[in-house]
Design a protein around this motif. Structure first.
Motif, PDB file in Angstrom:
ATOM      1  N   LYS A   1       0.761  -1.328   0.122  1.00  0.00           N
ATOM      2  CA  LYS A   1      -0.070  -0.004   0.003  1.00  0.00           C
ATOM      3  C   LYS A   1       0.889   1.317  -0.095  1.00  0.00           C
ATOM      4  CE  LYS A   1      -4.113  -2.070   1.986  1.00  0.00           C
ATOM      5  NZ  LYS A   1      -5.139  -2.034   3.067  1.00  0.00           N
ATOM      6  N   ASN A   2       0.260   2.203  -0.537  1.00  0.00           N
ATOM      7  CA  ASN A   2       0.855   3.756  -0.589  1.00  0.00           C
ATOM      8  C   ASN A   2       0.445   4.318   0.819  1.00  0.00           C
ATOM      9  OD1 ASN A   2      -1.658   4.660  -1.315  1.00  0.00           O
ATOM     10  ND2 ASN A   2      -1.241   4.579  -3.293  1.00  0.00           N
ATOM     11  N   ALA A   3       0.827   5.674   0.692  1.00  0.00           N
ATOM     12  CA  ALA A   3       0.515   6.506   1.593  1.00  0.00           C
ATOM     13  C   ALA A   3      -1.031   6.677   1.989  1.00  0.00           C
ATOM     14  CB  ALA A   3       1.467   7.864   1.680  1.00  0.00           C
ATOM     15  N   TYR A   4      -1.697   6.707   0.958  1.00  0.00           N
ATOM     16  CA  TYR A   4      -3.029   6.817   1.051  1.00  0.00           C
ATOM     17  C   TYR A   4      -3.846   5.575   1.393  1.00  0.00           C
ATOM     18  CZ  TYR A   4      -2.305  11.632  -0.669  1.00  0.00           C
ATOM     19  OH  TYR A   4      -1.867  12.765  -0.682  1.00  0.00           O
ATOM     20  N   GLY A   5      -3.323   4.405   1.496  1.00  0.00           N
ATOM     21  CA  GLY A   5      -3.935   3.237   1.693  1.00  0.00           C
ATOM     22  C   GLY A   5      -4.147   2.484   0.479  1.00  0.00           C
ATOM     23  N   GLY A   6      -3.933   2.952  -0.794  1.00  0.00           N
ATOM     24  CA  GLY A   6      -4.436   2.206  -1.939  1.00  0.00           C
ATOM     25  C   GLY A   6      -3.146   1.541  -2.296  1.00  0.00           C
TER      26      GLY A   6
END
Length: 133
Positions: free
Chosen positions: A44-49
């Motif tokens: 996951k990336n920093a935005y949760g995606g």
């Protein structure tokens, strides 16, 4: 040994895809393959995606399995990824299929979705055959 077992054994040597990322070959056919990835916090990336690189790695590996299983060694030359939406499920599935098979090059499409049917990415990959079989 089944074709699936042969593919898993051979492509298991791609340690980045199989060990580091956790991609699994689900099926392999004549110039086609389906691979999956259980989504974890490391994808996951920093935005949760799901990170775009994880999605692309899944698509690229699925292409590699489809283009190389029982075939001439083929490498990707160009890739075009279109991100379509965020995964809503817990697993990504990539399905690669041959569009065009030429003498020295080929073209595949890879569709990436989650197990809920959410379309995540559409990828086209051109390959170059390195030797004749």
């Amino acid at each position: 040994m089944t074709d699936l077992e042969k593919a898993r054994e051979f492509f298991g040597h791609d340690t980045y895809a199989t060990k580091t990322t956790g991609i699994v070959i689900d099926s392999v056919g004549e110039r086609s393959a389906v691979c999956s990835l259980e989504i974890s916090s490391s994808h996951k990336n920093a935005y949760g995606g799901v990170m775009g690189g994880a999605i692309f790695t899944l698509a690229d590996y699925t292409f590699a399995v489809a283009a190389n299983f029982n075939a001439v060694q083929t490498v990707s030359v160009t890739s075009q990824i279109n991100f379509l939406g965020m995964a809503k499920g817990k697993k990504l599935l990539a399905s690669a299929s041959l569009i065009k098979d030429g003498r020295t090059t080929c073209l595949y499409e890879v569709n990436v979705s989650d197990e809920l049917g959410t379309k995540v990415a559409f990828v086209t990959i051109s390959g170059m055959k390195l030797e004749k079989k």
